[in-house]
Design a protein around this motif. Sequence first.
Motif, PDB file in Angstrom:
ATOM      1  N   VAL A 268      -3.548   8.019 -12.240  1.00 56.71           N
ATOM      2  CA  VAL A 268      -2.623   7.116 -11.707  1.00 56.71           C
ATOM      3  C   VAL A 268      -2.313   7.861 -10.508  1.00 56.71           C
ATOM      4  O   VAL A 268      -2.057   8.723 -10.364  1.00 56.71           O
ATOM      5  N   ALA A 269      -2.144   6.778  -9.419  1.00 58.86           N
ATOM      6  CA  ALA A 269      -1.526   7.437  -8.595  1.00 58.86           C
ATOM      7  C   ALA A 269      -0.226   8.268  -8.468  1.00 58.86           C
ATOM      8  O   ALA A 269       0.750   7.960  -8.586  1.00 58.86           O
ATOM      9  N   ASP A 270      -0.542   8.638  -7.237  1.00 57.14           N
ATOM     10  CA  ASP A 270       1.164   9.709  -7.336  1.00 57.14           C
ATOM     11  C   ASP A 270       2.709   9.034  -6.465  1.00 57.14           C
ATOM     12  O   ASP A 270       2.360   8.992  -5.192  1.00 57.14           O
TER      13      ASP A 270
ATOM     14  N   GLY B 254      -6.047  18.751 -14.966  1.00 56.07           N
ATOM     15  CA  GLY B 254      -6.797  19.126 -13.558  1.00 56.07           C
ATOM     16  C   GLY B 254      -6.934  17.684 -13.124  1.00 56.07           C
ATOM     17  O   GLY B 254      -6.696  17.200 -11.971  1.00 56.07           O
ATOM     18  N   LYS B 255      -6.504  16.269 -13.480  1.00 57.38           N
ATOM     19  CA  LYS B 255      -6.082  14.859 -13.010  1.00 57.38           C
ATOM     20  C   LYS B 255      -4.989  14.500 -13.782  1.00 57.38           C
ATOM     21  O   LYS B 255      -4.628  13.726 -12.765  1.00 57.38           O
ATOM     22  N   GLY B 256      -4.207  14.494 -14.426  1.00 62.09           N
ATOM     23  CA  GLY B 256      -3.037  14.749 -14.760  1.00 62.09           C
ATOM     24  C   GLY B 256      -3.243  12.861 -15.429  1.00 62.09           C
ATOM     25  O   GLY B 256      -3.733  12.932 -16.091  1.00 62.09           O
ATOM     26  N   LEU B 257      -1.769  11.959 -15.221  1.00 61.21           N
ATOM     27  CA  LEU B 257      -1.941  10.672 -15.701  1.00 61.21           C
ATOM     28  C   LEU B 257      -2.758  10.145 -15.625  1.00 61.21           C
ATOM     29  O   LEU B 257      -3.335   9.961 -14.205  1.00 61.21           O
ATOM     30  N   VAL B 258      -3.985   9.192 -16.734  1.00 64.76           N
ATOM     31  CA  VAL B 258      -5.007   8.490 -16.368  1.00 64.76           C
ATOM     32  C   VAL B 258      -4.593   7.257 -17.011  1.00 64.76           C
ATOM     33  O   VAL B 258      -4.804   7.492 -18.710  1.00 64.76           O
ATOM     34  N   LEU B 259      -4.800   6.205 -16.145  1.00 66.72           N
ATOM     35  CA  LEU B 259      -5.018   4.485 -16.797  1.00 66.72           C
ATOM     36  C   LEU B 259      -5.923   4.074 -17.419  1.00 66.72           C
ATOM     37  O   LEU B 259      -6.669   4.537 -15.902  1.00 66.72           O
TER      38      LEU B 259
ATOM     39  N   PRO C 103       0.482  -1.615  -0.309  1.00 69.63           N
ATOM     40  CA  PRO C 103       0.212  -0.036   0.029  1.00 69.63           C
ATOM     41  C   PRO C 103       1.066   0.990  -0.437  1.00 69.63           C
ATOM     42  O   PRO C 103       1.800   1.152   0.324  1.00 69.63           O
ATOM     43  N   LEU C 104       0.070   2.329  -0.838  1.00 68.69           N
ATOM     44  CA  LEU C 104       1.440   3.565  -0.942  1.00 68.69           C
ATOM     45  C   LEU C 104       0.836   3.727   0.691  1.00 68.69           C
ATOM     46  O   LEU C 104      -0.129   4.344   1.486  1.00 68.69           O
ATOM     47  N   SER C 105       1.792   5.119   1.013  1.00 71.55           N
ATOM     48  CA  SER C 105       1.529   5.863   2.728  1.00 71.55           C
ATOM     49  C   SER C 105       1.949   7.106   2.606  1.00 71.55           C
ATOM     50  O   SER C 105       2.128   8.406   3.271  1.00 71.55           O
ATOM     51  N   ASN C 106       1.361   7.891   1.423  1.00 72.05           N
ATOM     52  CA  ASN C 106       1.964   9.697   0.645  1.00 72.05           C
ATOM     53  C   ASN C 106      -0.050   9.928   0.905  1.00 72.05           C
ATOM     54  O   ASN C 106       0.290  10.520   0.234  1.00 72.05           O
ATOM     55  N   GLY C 107      -0.919   8.829   1.739  1.00 69.31           N
ATOM     56  CA  GLY C 107      -2.254   9.539   1.253  1.00 69.31           C
ATOM     57  C   GLY C 107      -3.171   9.276  -0.145  1.00 69.31           C
ATOM     58  O   GLY C 107      -4.066   9.371  -0.102  1.00 69.31           O
ATOM     59  N   SER C 108      -2.002   8.403  -1.415  1.00 73.55           N
ATOM     60  CA  SER C 108      -2.842   7.998  -2.110  1.00 73.55           C
ATOM     61  C   SER C 108      -3.150   6.728  -1.880  1.00 73.55           C
ATOM     62  O   SER C 108      -2.550   6.064  -1.677  1.00 73.55           O
ATOM     63  N   TYR C 109      -3.993   6.619  -3.117  1.00 72.04           N
ATOM     64  CA  TYR C 109      -3.598   4.521  -3.252  1.00 72.04           C
ATOM     65  C   TYR C 109      -3.701   4.144  -4.257  1.00 72.04           C
ATOM     66  O   TYR C 109      -3.916   5.442  -5.372  1.00 72.04           O
ATOM     67  N   ARG C 110      -3.625   3.182  -4.658  1.00 73.45           N
ATOM     68  CA  ARG C 110      -3.178   2.846  -6.237  1.00 73.45           C
ATOM     69  C   ARG C 110      -4.099   1.209  -6.855  1.00 73.45           C
ATOM     70  O   ARG C 110      -4.643   0.646  -5.478  1.00 73.45           O
ATOM     71  N   ASN C 111      -4.649   1.340  -7.605  1.00 75.25           N
ATOM     72  CA  ASN C 111      -5.578   0.000  -8.042  1.00 75.25           C
ATOM     73  C   ASN C 111      -5.668  -0.944  -8.953  1.00 75.25           C
ATOM     74  O   ASN C 111      -6.011  -1.500  -9.451  1.00 75.25           O
TER      75      ASN C 111
END
Length: 95
Positions: free
Chosen positions: A85-87, A65-70, A21-29
């Motif tokens: 895409v998660a930071d 406004g969203k950056g990269l989107v997969l 899991p991410l620890s920077n407040g973001s999450y990945r799917n």
Amino acid sequence: MSRTAQNQGFTCENCTTSVVPLSNGSYRNHCPTCLCSKHVDIRPGDRASACHGMMRPQHVERRRGKGLVLVHRCVACGFVRPNRVADDPVGDNCL
């Protein structure tokens, strides 16, 4: 389900990478190695899909406004879902 509850590690069903899991407040799917995901949501975060098919990456878009989107497509039912895409430096190396 809260975003904190969704930020859990998993083993990728496509390539067997152990994803932490991410620890920077973001999450990945999606897996940062092969970019595959799993069809578990009907609406983002609800975990209400009964499909559970493999979501394969189709393409990447840059959205204002969203950056990269997969964009993923489910191999079982054809469902298409864009996901920001998660930071995450690991994810940045994949794209």
